[in-house]
Design a protein around this motif. Structure first.
Motif, PDB file in Angstrom:
ATOM      1  N   PHE A   1       0.795  -1.154  -0.193  1.00 30.36           N
ATOM      2  CA  PHE A   1       0.009   0.104   0.062  1.00 30.36           C
ATOM      3  C   PHE A   1       0.914   1.312  -0.025  1.00 30.36           C
ATOM      4  CE2 PHE A   1      -2.167   3.349   2.345  1.00 30.36           C
ATOM      5  CZ  PHE A   1      -3.218   3.575   1.495  1.00 30.36           C
ATOM      6  N   GLN A   2       2.032   1.262   0.798  1.00 33.29           N
ATOM      7  CA  GLN A   2       2.748   2.519   0.980  1.00 33.29           C
ATOM      8  C   GLN A   2       3.440   2.655  -0.418  1.00 33.29           C
ATOM      9  OE1 GLN A   2       2.944   4.508   3.720  1.00 33.29           O
ATOM     10  NE2 GLN A   2       4.052   5.736   2.126  1.00 33.29           N
ATOM     11  N   THR A   3       3.861   1.609  -1.096  1.00 33.38           N
ATOM     12  CA  THR A   3       4.588   1.862  -2.459  1.00 33.38           C
ATOM     13  C   THR A   3       3.681   2.504  -3.339  1.00 33.38           C
ATOM     14  OG1 THR A   3       6.078  -0.283  -1.933  1.00 33.38           O
ATOM     15  CG2 THR A   3       5.809   0.405  -4.221  1.00 33.38           C
ATOM     16  N   MET A   4       2.632   1.787  -3.493  1.00 33.36           N
ATOM     17  CA  MET A   4       1.568   2.279  -4.475  1.00 33.36           C
ATOM     18  C   MET A   4       1.161   3.785  -4.039  1.00 33.36           C
ATOM     19  SD  MET A   4      -0.980  -1.255  -5.161  1.00 33.36           S
ATOM     20  CE  MET A   4      -2.092  -0.536  -4.378  1.00 33.36           C
ATOM     21  N   SER A   5       0.844   4.175  -2.925  1.00 35.55           N
ATOM     22  CA  SER A   5       0.768   5.387  -2.656  1.00 35.55           C
ATOM     23  C   SER A   5       1.699   6.413  -2.816  1.00 35.55           C
ATOM     24  CB  SER A   5       0.439   5.581  -0.870  1.00 35.55           C
ATOM     25  OG  SER A   5       0.280   6.734  -0.469  1.00 35.55           O
ATOM     26  N   ASP A   6       2.996   6.083  -2.700  1.00 31.33           N
ATOM     27  CA  ASP A   6       4.194   6.921  -3.143  1.00 31.33           C
ATOM     28  C   ASP A   6       4.252   7.118  -4.306  1.00 31.33           C
ATOM     29  OD1 ASP A   6       4.742   7.071  -0.283  1.00 31.33           O
ATOM     30  OD2 ASP A   6       6.479   5.527  -0.370  1.00 31.33           O
ATOM     31  N   GLN A   7       3.929   5.714  -5.455  1.00 30.31           N
ATOM     32  CA  GLN A   7       3.778   5.996  -6.765  1.00 30.31           C
ATOM     33  C   GLN A   7       2.702   6.858  -7.246  1.00 30.31           C
ATOM     34  OE1 GLN A   7       3.569   2.029  -7.969  1.00 30.31           O
ATOM     35  NE2 GLN A   7       5.872   1.545  -7.851  1.00 30.31           N
TER      36      GLN A   7
END
Length: 77
Positions: free
Chosen positions: A27-33
């Motif tokens: 989730f954090q990775t997708m949010s950052d992207q």
């Protein structure tokens, strides 16, 4: 998957914690992207807007004098 089936409450707790951490990481990775793309898009749009404003000012005969008020080029002395 029989080897990884939880046998105790502690095993189950560990498996759930691992899964939750993996989900949080994804989730954090997708949010950052998504945020990164949005910021890049906004910078691009701001650059386009600044260029369009400069073009309009040029077409209108308005020039900027180092932070001073804008004066039409035809009224300069």
């Amino acid at each position: 998957m029989a080897e990884t089936d939880p046998k105790t409450v502690q095993d189950l707790t560990s498996v759930v914690q691992t899964l939750l951490q993996q989900m949080q990481d994804k989730f954090q990775t997708m949010s950052d992207q998504i945020i990164g793309r949005n910021i890049l898009y906004l910078y691009s749009r701001i650059d386009d807007l600044e260029k369009n404003i400069a073009d309009l000012m040029t077409q209108a005969g308005v020039e900027e004098l180092d932070g001073e008020n804008k004066i039409p080029a035809t009224q300069k002395s």
